[in-house]
Design a protein around this motif. Structure first.
Motif, PDB file in Angstrom:
ATOM      1  N   ARG A 257       0.715  -1.592  -0.331  1.00  0.00           N
ATOM      2  CA  ARG A 257      -0.347  -0.368   0.094  1.00  0.00           C
ATOM      3  C   ARG A 257       1.003   1.461  -0.219  1.00  0.00           C
ATOM      4  NH1 ARG A 257      -5.497   1.927  -1.653  1.00  0.00           N
ATOM      5  NH2 ARG A 257      -4.376   3.790  -2.483  1.00  0.00           N
ATOM      6  N   GLU A 258       2.236   0.892   0.922  1.00  0.00           N
ATOM      7  CA  GLU A 258       2.812   2.202   0.827  1.00  0.00           C
ATOM      8  C   GLU A 258       3.526   2.809  -0.836  1.00  0.00           C
ATOM      9  OE1 GLU A 258       6.663   4.079   3.031  1.00  0.00           O
ATOM     10  OE2 GLU A 258       5.850   1.938   3.773  1.00  0.00           O
ATOM     11  N   CYS A 259       4.123   1.442  -1.224  1.00  0.00           N
ATOM     12  CA  CYS A 259       3.957   1.913  -2.470  1.00  0.00           C
ATOM     13  C   CYS A 259       3.491   2.413  -3.454  1.00  0.00           C
ATOM     14  CB  CYS A 259       4.750   0.758  -3.118  1.00  0.00           C
ATOM     15  SG  CYS A 259       6.325  -0.106  -2.674  1.00  0.00           S
ATOM     16  N   LEU A 260       2.184   1.681  -3.425  1.00  0.00           N
ATOM     17  CA  LEU A 260       1.044   2.954  -4.570  1.00  0.00           C
ATOM     18  C   LEU A 260       0.580   4.402  -3.679  1.00  0.00           C
ATOM     19  CD1 LEU A 260      -0.873   2.640  -6.247  1.00  0.00           C
ATOM     20  CD2 LEU A 260      -2.775   1.458  -5.158  1.00  0.00           C
ATOM     21  N   ASP A 261       0.419   3.879  -2.438  1.00  0.00           N
ATOM     22  CA  ASP A 261       0.906   5.870  -1.896  1.00  0.00           C
ATOM     23  C   ASP A 261       1.308   7.004  -2.217  1.00  0.00           C
ATOM     24  OD1 ASP A 261      -1.539   5.225  -1.469  1.00  0.00           O
ATOM     25  OD2 ASP A 261      -0.896   5.207   1.116  1.00  0.00           O
ATOM     26  N   GLU A 262       3.064   6.154  -2.155  1.00  0.00           N
ATOM     27  CA  GLU A 262       4.020   7.472  -2.569  1.00  0.00           C
ATOM     28  C   GLU A 262       4.268   7.405  -4.427  1.00  0.00           C
ATOM     29  OE1 GLU A 262       5.828   8.857  -0.744  1.00  0.00           O
ATOM     30  OE2 GLU A 262       4.171   8.366   0.447  1.00  0.00           O
ATOM     31  N   ALA A 263       3.649   6.486  -5.237  1.00  0.00           N
ATOM     32  CA  ALA A 263       3.118   6.351  -6.581  1.00  0.00           C
ATOM     33  C   ALA A 263       2.527   7.395  -6.977  1.00  0.00           C
ATOM     34  CB  ALA A 263       3.350   4.953  -7.183  1.00  0.00           C
ATOM     35  N   ILE A 264       1.314   7.780  -6.122  1.00  0.00           N
ATOM     36  CA  ILE A 264       0.421   8.445  -6.203  1.00  0.00           C
ATOM     37  C   ILE A 264       0.940  10.167  -6.166  1.00  0.00           C
ATOM     38  CG2 ILE A 264      -2.417   8.945  -5.544  1.00  0.00           C
ATOM     39  CD1 ILE A 264      -3.007   5.762  -5.199  1.00  0.00           C
ATOM     40  N   ARG A 265       1.420  10.049  -5.136  1.00  0.00           N
ATOM     41  CA  ARG A 265       1.897  11.602  -4.190  1.00  0.00           C
ATOM     42  C   ARG A 265       2.473  11.918  -5.802  1.00  0.00           C
ATOM     43  NH1 ARG A 265       1.573  12.536   0.743  1.00  0.00           N
ATOM     44  NH2 ARG A 265       2.321  10.201   1.068  1.00  0.00           N
ATOM     45  N   ALA A 266       3.093  11.426  -6.064  1.00  0.00           N
ATOM     46  CA  ALA A 266       4.179  11.893  -7.613  1.00  0.00           C
ATOM     47  C   ALA A 266       3.212  11.980  -8.845  1.00  0.00           C
ATOM     48  CB  ALA A 266       5.682  10.980  -7.937  1.00  0.00           C
TER      49      ALA A 266
END
Length: 391
Positions: A257-266
């Motif tokens: 989930r963190e991987c996806l969230d940080e990708a979304i942030r970018a």
């Protein structure tokens, strides 16, 4: 539902570059058909690490199949098939027929094709083979609607999870909820996928086919829901615990989930699509995990898997282009405890880790806006968590 990179070969096991037909002889002997390399030099330089895959995964000598069920791939019929972990494909002796959709519900083009191919999707990839496209205000409104419906169905399916539930029962629930929303379950018939939802348990990376295996306490399961409503697809998935799970699996789910969230942030206009993998892979590696290189995020709109293809690992040579306001696509990293390489069951869909260790995935459908990104499939009340170090 993830896509494979169309028009390119599978990645080299060693370096991740597009591979040719060079395969490890020992892997072929063991039935691992997906161990491919780009050159003999790459094979030789990686062999000390690669040969560890040749050790057979620790699997039970005998499997206690529930009453009224059997192995979908018995050794007598599939002598080359080898399960890489404890999971089995379990079918009922009385088969469950393909589920039907009422005629008043619009269906995607592949639903009526004998080979399950979407010719509109193929045409769209010829028109815009790698870069994707922006969408009109009316298209964006339609995508917001179908993505909201997809999230509703995913949440209903997740709420039903419990030990003892079979994924065939979960499939029936998802199918019913799609019909209630005048929507077609997009996986059904797509390239001949036989069910209405993908259910990927434990070592299954993606594209698990619902079957008669009861869920067990300690399992993790990814539920991948896509709806086709009024001419548009909406795609979302998440990984959930079944009962009490191990600390390792808890960390795996949180990391995915963190991987996806940080990708979304970018995500914003000007971000390079290949930067997505550069964000995801270091987060996974920091926990000792790996990110699958076979399956990618993808565009989505009137077709299920149009361009762009978005790799979830760093330095992808096949992920090109940059984000523009009005683009719509999915990001859906598949994070693995051990080796990221996928091995496919004989159904030609189910992709499992080659070492039988667990995998977890999360997916959202995203719209790039003038100032950033809108998560079209976001759960009610969801907000992007603070960036690490900024809580």
């Amino acid at each position: 539902m993830s896509s494979t990179v169309i028009g390119t070969s599978a990645p080299c096991v060693n370096c991740g570059k597009p591979a040719g037909a060079l395969k490890c002889p020992k892997c072929l002997e063991l039935g691992f058909r997906d161990a491919v390399f780009c050159t003999n030099e790459c094979f030789k330089s990686n062999y000390k690490t690669h040969k560890a895959m040749h050790k057979k995964a620790a699997v039970p000598d005998a499997y206690d199949y529930p009453e009224g069920t059997h192995d979908a791939f018995p050794p007598s019929a599939f002598p080359q098939h080898q399960y890489t972990g404890p999971l089995r494909a379990i079918l009922p002796f009385v088969s469950v027929p393909k589920r039907t959709v009422p005629l008043h519900i619009p269906q995607p083009d592949y639903a009526t094709e004998s080979n399950g191919k979407s010719f509109s999707e193929l045409a769209s990839r010829k028109a815009s083979p790698k870069l994707g496209r922006t969408h009109s205000p009316s298209e964006i409104a339609a995508m917001r609607k179908v993505c909201r419906l997809a999230r509703q169905v995913l949440d209903i399916a997740a709420a039903a999870l419990r030990p003892g539930l079979t994924t065939l029962e979960l499939d029936a629930l998802v199918h019913s909820e799609c019909i209630k929303r005048d929507s077609y379950p997009s996986p059904l018939g797509y390239r001949l996928f036989p069910r209405s939802v993908c259910t990927s348990i434990n070592e299954v990376i993606c594209h698990g086919i619902p079957d008669a295996r009861p869920l067990k306490d300690g399992d993790i399961i990814n539920i991948d829901v896509t709806l086709y409503h009024e001419g548009f697809h909406g795609d979302v998935n998440a990984t959930y615990p079944v009962g009490e799970i191990s600390d390792e699996k808890k960390l795996l789910i949180a990391t995915a989930r963190e991987c996806l969230d940080e990708a979304i942030r970018a995500c914003k206009p000007g971000t390079l699509f290949r930067d997505v993998g550069g964000i995801i892979e270091p987060i996974a590696r920091a926990q000792g995990f790996s990110t699958n290189r076979t399956y990618v995020g993808h565009g989505i709109n009137q077709t299920f898997h149009p361009a762009p293809d978005i790799a979830h690992y760093a330095n992808s040579k096949t992920t090109v282009g940059q984000m523009k306001a009005g683009m719509i696509f999915t990001i859906e990293p598949m994070i693995c405890v051990g080796n990221q390489q996928a091995v496919h069951w004989p159904d030609n869909w189910t992709a499992t880790t080659i070492d039988g260790k667990a995998s977890a995935q999360f997916e959202e459908t995203l719209l790039v806006t003038a100032t950033g990104v809108e998560v079209l499939t976001a759960a009610e009340g969801w907000k992007l968590p603070p960036a690490p170090g900024r809580a």
